[in-house]
Design a protein around this motif. Structure first.
Motif, PDB file in Angstrom:
ATOM      1  N   LEU A  20      33.727  43.184  41.949  1.00  0.00           N
ATOM      2  CA  LEU A  20      33.354  42.149  41.680  1.00  0.00           C
ATOM      3  C   LEU A  20      33.198  42.041  40.448  1.00  0.00           C
ATOM      4  CD1 LEU A  20      32.066  39.522  42.887  1.00  0.00           C
ATOM      5  CD2 LEU A  20      30.137  41.442  42.573  1.00  0.00           C
ATOM      6  N   THR A  26      34.777  34.318  39.955  1.00  0.00           N
ATOM      7  CA  THR A  26      34.808  34.466  41.231  1.00  0.00           C
ATOM      8  C   THR A  26      34.700  32.847  41.430  1.00  0.00           C
ATOM      9  OG1 THR A  26      32.452  34.707  41.687  1.00  0.00           O
ATOM     10  CG2 THR A  26      33.570  36.739  41.022  1.00  0.00           C
ATOM     11  N   ASN A  27      35.047  32.260  43.382  1.00  0.00           N
ATOM     12  CA  ASN A  27      33.834  31.401  43.852  1.00  0.00           C
ATOM     13  C   ASN A  27      33.202  31.331  44.260  1.00  0.00           C
ATOM     14  OD1 ASN A  27      37.172  30.918  43.582  1.00  0.00           O
ATOM     15  ND2 ASN A  27      37.376  31.189  45.366  1.00  0.00           N
ATOM     16  N   LYS A  30      29.132  35.397  40.670  1.00  0.00           N
ATOM     17  CA  LYS A  30      28.901  36.940  40.875  1.00  0.00           C
ATOM     18  C   LYS A  30      27.261  37.352  41.903  1.00  0.00           C
ATOM     19  CE  LYS A  30      31.858  38.329  37.471  1.00  0.00           C
ATOM     20  NZ  LYS A  30      32.498  39.996  36.427  1.00  0.00           N
ATOM     21  N   TRP A  33      28.296  36.623  45.770  1.00  0.00           N
ATOM     22  CA  TRP A  33      28.812  38.268  45.707  1.00  0.00           C
ATOM     23  C   TRP A  33      28.314  39.027  46.130  1.00  0.00           C
ATOM     24  CZ3 TRP A  33      32.057  35.976  48.930  1.00  0.00           C
ATOM     25  CH2 TRP A  33      32.896  34.902  49.331  1.00  0.00           C
ATOM     26  N   TYR A  48      34.713  38.455  50.984  1.00  0.00           N
ATOM     27  CA  TYR A  48      34.812  38.621  49.183  1.00  0.00           C
ATOM     28  C   TYR A  48      36.327  38.691  48.834  1.00  0.00           C
ATOM     29  CZ  TYR A  48      35.283  40.071  44.846  1.00  0.00           C
ATOM     30  OH  TYR A  48      35.757  40.050  43.010  1.00  0.00           O
ATOM     31  N   GLY A  52      36.392  35.246  47.420  1.00  0.00           N
ATOM     32  CA  GLY A  52      35.498  35.267  46.366  1.00  0.00           C
ATOM     33  C   GLY A  52      36.291  35.417  45.155  1.00  0.00           C
ATOM     34  N   ARG A  53      37.002  36.211  45.156  1.00  0.00           N
ATOM     35  CA  ARG A  53      38.065  36.281  44.677  1.00  0.00           C
ATOM     36  C   ARG A  53      39.364  34.467  43.811  1.00  0.00           C
ATOM     37  NH1 ARG A  53      42.424  41.225  45.168  1.00  0.00           N
ATOM     38  NH2 ARG A  53      41.643  40.977  42.702  1.00  0.00           N
TER      39      ARG A  53
END
Length: 56
Positions: A20, A26-27, A30, A33, A48, A52-53
């Motif tokens: 992270l 990121t989706n 941050k 997440w 994540y 998340g990526r």
């Protein structure tokens, strides 16, 4: 019996936080997440890595 699960959880948490910090986008935010990774036990890092990526 619980020790291997705790070790896996700790490794996932560390790898997710390091990823992270290194990734630029990121989706989603941050900070959100980071909270998910830290507060949602073993499923936070998994969520994540799945959602998340941002795929490039």
């Amino acid at each position: 019996m619980i020790a291997p699960v705790l070790i896996i959880q700790l490794i996932l948490l560390i790898v997710a936080i390091v990823d992270l910090v290194k990734v630029k986008e990121t989706n989603g935010p941050k900070w959100l997440w980071a909270l998910i990774i830290l507060l949602v036990s073993i499923f936070g890092p998994i969520l994540y890595f799945i959602f998340g990526r941002r795929q490039s």
